[in-house]
Every structure is written in C-alpha cells, then in structure tokens.
Design a protein around this motif. Structure first.
Motif, PDB file in Angstrom:
ATOM      1  N   TYR A  15      -5.254  21.555  18.752  1.00  0.00           N
ATOM      2  CA  TYR A  15      -3.920  22.152  18.699  1.00  0.00           C
ATOM      3  C   TYR A  15      -3.267  21.921  17.337  1.00  0.00           C
ATOM      4  O   TYR A  15      -2.669  22.834  16.755  1.00  0.00           O
ATOM      5  N   VAL A  16      -3.408  20.725  16.806  1.00  0.00           N
ATOM      6  CA  VAL A  16      -2.834  20.401  15.499  1.00  0.00           C
ATOM      7  C   VAL A  16      -3.545  21.186  14.400  1.00  0.00           C
ATOM      8  O   VAL A  16      -2.893  21.737  13.495  1.00  0.00           O
ATOM      9  N   ILE A  17      -4.857  21.262  14.462  1.00  0.00           N
ATOM     10  CA  ILE A  17      -5.608  22.033  13.466  1.00  0.00           C
ATOM     11  C   ILE A  17      -5.205  23.504  13.526  1.00  0.00           C
ATOM     12  O   ILE A  17      -5.018  24.156  12.491  1.00  0.00           O
ATOM     13  N   TYR A  18      -5.038  24.037  14.734  1.00  0.00           N
ATOM     14  CA  TYR A  18      -4.585  25.422  14.897  1.00  0.00           C
ATOM     15  C   TYR A  18      -3.214  25.623  14.246  1.00  0.00           C
ATOM     16  O   TYR A  18      -2.980  26.606  13.543  1.00  0.00           O
ATOM     17  N   GLY A  19      -2.302  24.679  14.450  1.00  0.00           N
ATOM     18  CA  GLY A  19      -0.971  24.776  13.850  1.00  0.00           C
ATOM     19  C   GLY A  19      -1.016  24.727  12.331  1.00  0.00           C
ATOM     20  O   GLY A  19      -0.313  25.480  11.655  1.00  0.00           O
ATOM     21  N   ILE A  20      -1.866  23.872  11.780  1.00  0.00           N
ATOM     22  CA  ILE A  20      -1.985  23.776  10.323  1.00  0.00           C
ATOM     23  C   ILE A  20      -2.577  25.063   9.746  1.00  0.00           C
ATOM     24  O   ILE A  20      -2.101  25.575   8.727  1.00  0.00           O
ATOM     25  N   VAL A  21      -3.596  25.602  10.404  1.00  0.00           N
ATOM     26  CA  VAL A  21      -4.203  26.852   9.919  1.00  0.00           C
ATOM     27  C   VAL A  21      -3.198  27.993   9.980  1.00  0.00           C
ATOM     28  O   VAL A  21      -3.087  28.790   9.044  1.00  0.00           O
ATOM     29  N   LYS A  22      -2.449  28.093  11.078  1.00  0.00           N
ATOM     30  CA  LYS A  22      -1.431  29.144  11.194  1.00  0.00           C
ATOM     31  C   LYS A  22      -0.359  28.990  10.111  1.00  0.00           C
ATOM     32  O   LYS A  22       0.116  29.982   9.563  1.00  0.00           O
ATOM     33  N   THR A  23      -0.005  27.760   9.785  1.00  0.00           N
ATOM     34  CA  THR A  23       0.982  27.514   8.742  1.00  0.00           C
ATOM     35  C   THR A  23       0.462  27.967   7.388  1.00  0.00           C
ATOM     36  O   THR A  23       1.164  28.642   6.625  1.00  0.00           O
ATOM     37  N   MET A  24      -0.769  27.616   7.076  1.00  0.00           N
ATOM     38  CA  MET A  24      -1.343  27.971   5.777  1.00  0.00           C
ATOM     39  C   MET A  24      -1.530  29.482   5.624  1.00  0.00           C
ATOM     40  O   MET A  24      -1.437  30.005   4.522  1.00  0.00           O
ATOM     41  N   ARG A  25      -1.783  30.191   6.708  1.00  0.00           N
ATOM     42  CA  ARG A  25      -2.024  31.635   6.633  1.00  0.00           C
ATOM     43  C   ARG A  25      -0.746  32.466   6.684  1.00  0.00           C
ATOM     44  O   ARG A  25      -0.799  33.677   6.485  1.00  0.00           O
ATOM     45  N   ASN A  26       0.398  31.836   6.937  1.00  0.00           N
ATOM     46  CA  ASN A  26       1.665  32.552   7.026  1.00  0.00           C
ATOM     47  C   ASN A  26       2.112  32.975   5.628  1.00  0.00           C
ATOM     48  O   ASN A  26       2.407  32.146   4.771  1.00  0.00           O
ATOM     49  N   LYS A  27       2.173  34.276   5.386  1.00  0.00           N
ATOM     50  CA  LYS A  27       2.534  34.800   4.066  1.00  0.00           C
ATOM     51  C   LYS A  27       4.041  34.852   3.858  1.00  0.00           C
ATOM     52  O   LYS A  27       4.501  35.089   2.748  1.00  0.00           O
ATOM     53  N   ASN A  28       4.824  34.640   4.902  1.00  0.00           N
ATOM     54  CA  ASN A  28       6.281  34.687   4.779  1.00  0.00           C
ATOM     55  C   ASN A  28       6.886  33.369   4.326  1.00  0.00           C
ATOM     56  O   ASN A  28       8.078  33.306   4.032  1.00  0.00           O
ATOM     57  N   LEU A  29       6.091  32.303   4.285  1.00  0.00           N
ATOM     58  CA  LEU A  29       6.597  30.993   3.894  1.00  0.00           C
ATOM     59  C   LEU A  29       6.270  30.705   2.436  1.00  0.00           C
ATOM     60  O   LEU A  29       5.192  31.031   1.957  1.00  0.00           O
ATOM     61  N   SER A  30       7.208  30.065   1.772  1.00  0.00           N
ATOM     62  CA  SER A  30       6.947  29.624   0.397  1.00  0.00           C
ATOM     63  C   SER A  30       6.039  28.386   0.457  1.00  0.00           C
ATOM     64  O   SER A  30       5.929  27.737   1.505  1.00  0.00           O
ATOM     65  N   PRO A  31       5.405  28.038  -0.655  1.00  0.00           N
ATOM     66  CA  PRO A  31       4.549  26.843  -0.664  1.00  0.00           C
ATOM     67  C   PRO A  31       5.301  25.561  -0.267  1.00  0.00           C
ATOM     68  O   PRO A  31       4.741  24.701   0.406  1.00  0.00           O
ATOM     69  N   LEU A  32       6.568  25.458  -0.670  1.00  0.00           N
ATOM     70  CA  LEU A  32       7.352  24.281  -0.299  1.00  0.00           C
ATOM     71  C   LEU A  32       7.576  24.217   1.215  1.00  0.00           C
ATOM     72  O   LEU A  32       7.438  23.158   1.820  1.00  0.00           O
ATOM     73  N   HIS A  33       7.914  25.357   1.824  1.00  0.00           N
ATOM     74  CA  HIS A  33       8.111  25.386   3.271  1.00  0.00           C
ATOM     75  C   HIS A  33       6.809  25.078   4.010  1.00  0.00           C
ATOM     76  O   HIS A  33       6.823  24.400   5.038  1.00  0.00           O
ATOM     77  N   LYS A  34       5.701  25.581   3.493  1.00  0.00           N
ATOM     78  CA  LYS A  34       4.406  25.262   4.103  1.00  0.00           C
ATOM     79  C   LYS A  34       4.140  23.764   4.060  1.00  0.00           C
ATOM     80  O   LYS A  34       3.706  23.173   5.046  1.00  0.00           O
TER      81      LYS A  34
END
Length: 62
Positions: A15-34
């Motif tokens: 579940y945590v790995i899934y959340g991290i992958v989804k965060t990294m692939r989100n193009k709407n977030l800036s690098p700082l927000h990621k």
C-alpha cells in the motif's frame, strides 16, 4: 511472527509503495509537493498514504 502478521506487513508495504508510485507519477504536483507527500507517506505510512490517495482522487466521468 505468525502468518497473519506477515500478511499485514506485506499488505501495508504494498500500500505504501503504491502511494509513493502514484505520488511520483502525478504530473499536477510540483517537485516540492511530491517530496512533502513522500515524507508524509514514509513518516506515517497508513495515514499518510490514505490521506494522499483521498486528496488526489477524482471520480471518472463516463
């Protein structure tokens, strides 16, 4: 450790790995927000992942 504990740990890790992958692939977030979201997810695994997935959820339109 019994089988149920190992299953719980494996599911939590997935579940945590899934959340991290989804965060990294989100193009709407800036690098700082990621970075901030990843720190939250790693610091508080279950709550952090749930909070990120809930806040980034958008329903599908058919």
């Amino acid at each position: 450790m019994n089988a149920w504990s190992l299953l719980f740990i494996a599911l939590l890790l997935a579940y945590v790995i899934y959340g991290i992958v989804k965060t990294m692939r989100n193009k709407n977030l800036s690098p700082l927000h990621k970075l901030v979201w990843i720190i939250v997810i790693v610091s508080i695994p279950l709550l952090g992942t749930s909070a990120y997935l809930r806040s980034s959820f958008t329903p599908r339109r058919f």
